[in-house]
Design an enzyme around this catalytic site. Structure first.
Site, PDB file in Angstrom:
ATOM      1  N   ARG A  30     -19.790  16.330  20.999  1.00 50.63           N
ATOM      2  CA  ARG A  30     -20.626  16.615  19.830  1.00 50.63           C
ATOM      3  C   ARG A  30     -20.300  15.753  18.624  1.00 50.63           C
ATOM      4  O   ARG A  30     -21.183  15.194  17.983  1.00 50.63           O
ATOM      5  CB  ARG A  30     -20.423  18.072  19.376  1.00 50.63           C
ATOM      6  CG  ARG A  30     -21.275  19.070  20.030  1.00 50.63           C
ATOM      7  CD  ARG A  30     -20.523  20.386  20.045  1.00 50.63           C
ATOM      8  NE  ARG A  30     -19.383  20.225  20.923  1.00 50.63           N
ATOM      9  CZ  ARG A  30     -19.452  20.379  22.226  1.00 50.63           C
ATOM     10  NH1 ARG A  30     -20.561  20.747  22.793  1.00 50.63           N
ATOM     11  NH2 ARG A  30     -18.407  20.179  22.992  1.00 50.63           N
ATOM     12  N   THR A  31     -19.016  15.705  18.285  1.00 51.12           N
ATOM     13  CA  THR A  31     -18.661  15.035  17.027  1.00 51.12           C
ATOM     14  C   THR A  31     -19.039  13.561  17.106  1.00 51.12           C
ATOM     15  O   THR A  31     -19.684  13.014  16.223  1.00 51.12           O
ATOM     16  CB  THR A  31     -17.158  15.225  16.747  1.00 51.12           C
ATOM     17  OG1 THR A  31     -16.885  16.619  16.741  1.00 51.12           O
ATOM     18  CG2 THR A  31     -16.769  14.615  15.413  1.00 51.12           C
ATOM     19  N   LYS A  86      -2.134  -1.415  25.089  1.00 53.64           N
ATOM     20  CA  LYS A  86      -1.110  -2.468  25.054  1.00 53.64           C
ATOM     21  C   LYS A  86      -0.029  -2.165  24.028  1.00 53.64           C
ATOM     22  O   LYS A  86       0.839  -3.005  23.793  1.00 53.64           O
ATOM     23  CB  LYS A  86      -1.763  -3.811  24.705  1.00 53.64           C
ATOM     24  CG  LYS A  86      -2.862  -4.244  25.651  1.00 53.64           C
ATOM     25  CD  LYS A  86      -3.423  -5.595  25.198  1.00 53.64           C
ATOM     26  CE  LYS A  86      -4.680  -5.955  25.975  1.00 53.64           C
ATOM     27  NZ  LYS A  86      -5.377  -7.095  25.358  1.00 53.64           N
ATOM     28  N   ARG A 106     -10.696  10.216  15.249  1.00 58.27           N
ATOM     29  CA  ARG A 106     -10.139  11.432  15.875  1.00 58.27           C
ATOM     30  C   ARG A 106      -8.866  11.036  16.589  1.00 58.27           C
ATOM     31  O   ARG A 106      -8.835  10.040  17.327  1.00 58.27           O
ATOM     32  CB  ARG A 106     -11.116  12.059  16.854  1.00 58.27           C
ATOM     33  CG  ARG A 106     -10.466  13.163  17.674  1.00 58.27           C
ATOM     34  CD  ARG A 106     -11.445  13.952  18.493  1.00 58.27           C
ATOM     35  NE  ARG A 106     -12.243  14.835  17.662  1.00 58.27           N
ATOM     36  CZ  ARG A 106     -13.087  15.738  18.149  1.00 58.27           C
ATOM     37  NH1 ARG A 106     -13.235  15.873  19.452  1.00 58.27           N
ATOM     38  NH2 ARG A 106     -13.773  16.513  17.342  1.00 58.27           N
ATOM     39  N   HIS A 133     -10.495  19.327  10.495  1.00 60.52           N
ATOM     40  CA  HIS A 133     -11.729  18.793  11.050  1.00 60.52           C
ATOM     41  C   HIS A 133     -12.830  19.082  10.019  1.00 60.52           C
ATOM     42  O   HIS A 133     -13.699  19.925  10.233  1.00 60.52           O
ATOM     43  CB  HIS A 133     -12.003  19.499  12.378  1.00 60.52           C
ATOM     44  CG  HIS A 133     -13.067  18.887  13.234  1.00 60.52           C
ATOM     45  ND1 HIS A 133     -13.891  17.862  12.808  1.00 60.52           N
ATOM     46  CD2 HIS A 133     -13.457  19.185  14.507  1.00 60.52           C
ATOM     47  CE1 HIS A 133     -14.740  17.558  13.785  1.00 60.52           C
ATOM     48  NE2 HIS A 133     -14.490  18.349  14.819  1.00 60.52           N
TER      49      HIS A 133
HETATM   50  C1  NCD Z   1     -13.636  21.189  18.207  1.00 57.05           C
HETATM   51  C2  NCD Z   1     -12.478  20.231  18.019  1.00 57.05           C
HETATM   52  O1  NCD Z   1     -12.492  19.105  18.534  1.00 57.05           O
HETATM   53  O2  NCD Z   1     -11.577  20.621  17.271  1.00 57.05           O
HETATM   54  N1  NCD Z   1     -14.729  20.582  18.832  1.00 57.05           N
HETATM   55  C3  NCD Z   1     -15.700  20.061  18.032  1.00 57.05           C
HETATM   56  O3  NCD Z   1     -15.507  19.071  17.363  1.00 57.05           O
HETATM   57  N2  NCD Z   1     -16.868  20.733  17.971  1.00 57.05           N
HETATM   58  C4  NCD Z   1     -13.275  22.465  18.825  1.00 57.05           C
HETATM   59  C5  NCD Z   1     -12.559  22.464  20.146  1.00 57.05           C
HETATM   60  O4  NCD Z   1     -12.296  21.419  20.749  1.00 57.05           O
HETATM   61  O5  NCD Z   1     -12.263  23.567  20.610  1.00 57.05           O
END
Ligand code: NCD
Length: 310
Positions: A53-54, A82, A103, A131
């Site tokens: 999703r993100t 590497k 991320r 997040h």
């Molecule tokens: C979340 C995350 O990556 O923290 N996912 C997301 O971005 N919607 C929640 C999760 O992974 O449980």
């Protein structure tokens, strides 16, 4: 917004949040109005952890603003394999892109990386840390379904490792929200987060079961147990499957209860809830596009179309 980098929701004032949510609502109502706003601009995607999703909603958002993305791809196929440091990777990709989305599995990684770059850097999840863009779309969804004023919310599940929970809890201190945290004892909110929330004057209560608070809730925000963050698989197995929201559990809920989840879900919400009026988690995921469009528009600044017209 006062900050070029978005690392944690602690940076966001109520005015910042409302500005992004209002802009997101405008965009959702008339996406064509911004379809060329950032023509030719590039967003660098650096995902050192899995994401559906993100990553895809950032990509969609950038393309719907007229821009495009450059994607580092998987860690396996990049120079990280590497032994390149994160500081070097972000410094290189900064030269290719107008903004970066990162991320990373390590808490604090986004704070560190931001110190090495001048373009706006957005934290899309740093380990069990924060997040903040998930929080913006969560707040957007709460505002649409229940309103952000005089809100009673239950936040349930892995409160220890769940970064979406930490970011949401801090952001809600800007609003008149009663926050109820429900989890097995071993997955309670980190003590420093509880301390901070109290310091902010937030109304916070912790519970080990849902029953006593359920009837009072406007919103129930459920999270996945963050299996990948447990030091020992055995510890995960001890709490796996501890809670599941199904029709029986929601028997005592208000008819207008909104059930949310950042997704992905494992087994925390039974599929039978999906077709009920309670379920807002797919709508929540879809809201990621207008909300990230609004945020990118703010961070990228002056539109390229405006530049051309000058
Ligand atoms: C979340 C995350 O990556 O923290 N996912 C997301 O971005 N919607 C929640 C999760 O992974 O449980």
């Amino acid at each position: 917004m006062r900050h070029d980098h978005l690392i944690t929701s602690k940076q966001l004032s109520r005015a910042d949040i409302e500005a992004v949510l209002d802009h997101a609502a405008e965009i959702a109502a008339d996406p064509d109005a911004v379809a060329h706003r950032h023509d030719g601009r590039l967003l660098g995607l650096l995902f050192f952890e899995p994401s559906t999703r993100t990553k895809m909603s950032f990509e969609t958002a950038m393309k719907r603003l007229g821009g495009d993305v450059v994607d580092m791809g998987s860690v396996e196929s990049s120079s990280v394999k590497k032994g390149e440091t994160l500081a070097d990777t972000v410094r290189v990709i900064e030269g290719y892109a107008d903004a970066l989305v990162l991320r990373h599995p390590r808490q604090g990684a986004a704070t560190m990386a931001a110190a090495f770059v001048d373009v706006p850097l957005v934290n899309a999840g740093d380990g069990a840390g924060h997040h903040p863009t998930q929080t913006l779309l969560d707040l957007y969804t709460i505002r649409e379904n229940a309103g952000l004023d005089d809100l009673t919310i239950g936040i349930m599940g892995d409160l220890k490792y769940g970064r979406t929970v930490h970011s949401l809890a801090y952001a809600l201190t800007n609003f008149d929200a009663n926050q109820h945290f429900i989890s097995p004892e071993s997955l309670q909110l980190p003590r420093e987060v509880v301390y901070d929330l109290h310091q902010q004057g937030a109304s916070v209560r912790e519970h080990d079961g849902l029953e006593e608070v359920l009837p009072s809730l406007d919103v129930l925000y459920v999270t996945r147990i963050q299996r990948e963050r447990f030091p020992e698989e055995q510890e995960y197995r001890e709490v796996a499957g501890e809670y599941q929201i199904d029709a029986d559990v929601l028997e005592d809920a208000r008819d207008d209860l909104t059930v949310m989840h950042p997704l992905p879900r494992v087994d925390e919400i039974a599929p039978e809830i999906d077709e009920t009026d309670h379920a807002a988690y797919f709508e929540q995921a879809h809201n990621g596009v207008p909300v990230r469009m609004a945020l990118l528009d703010v961070l990228l600044g002056e539109p390229t179309r405006g530049d051309r017209d000058e």
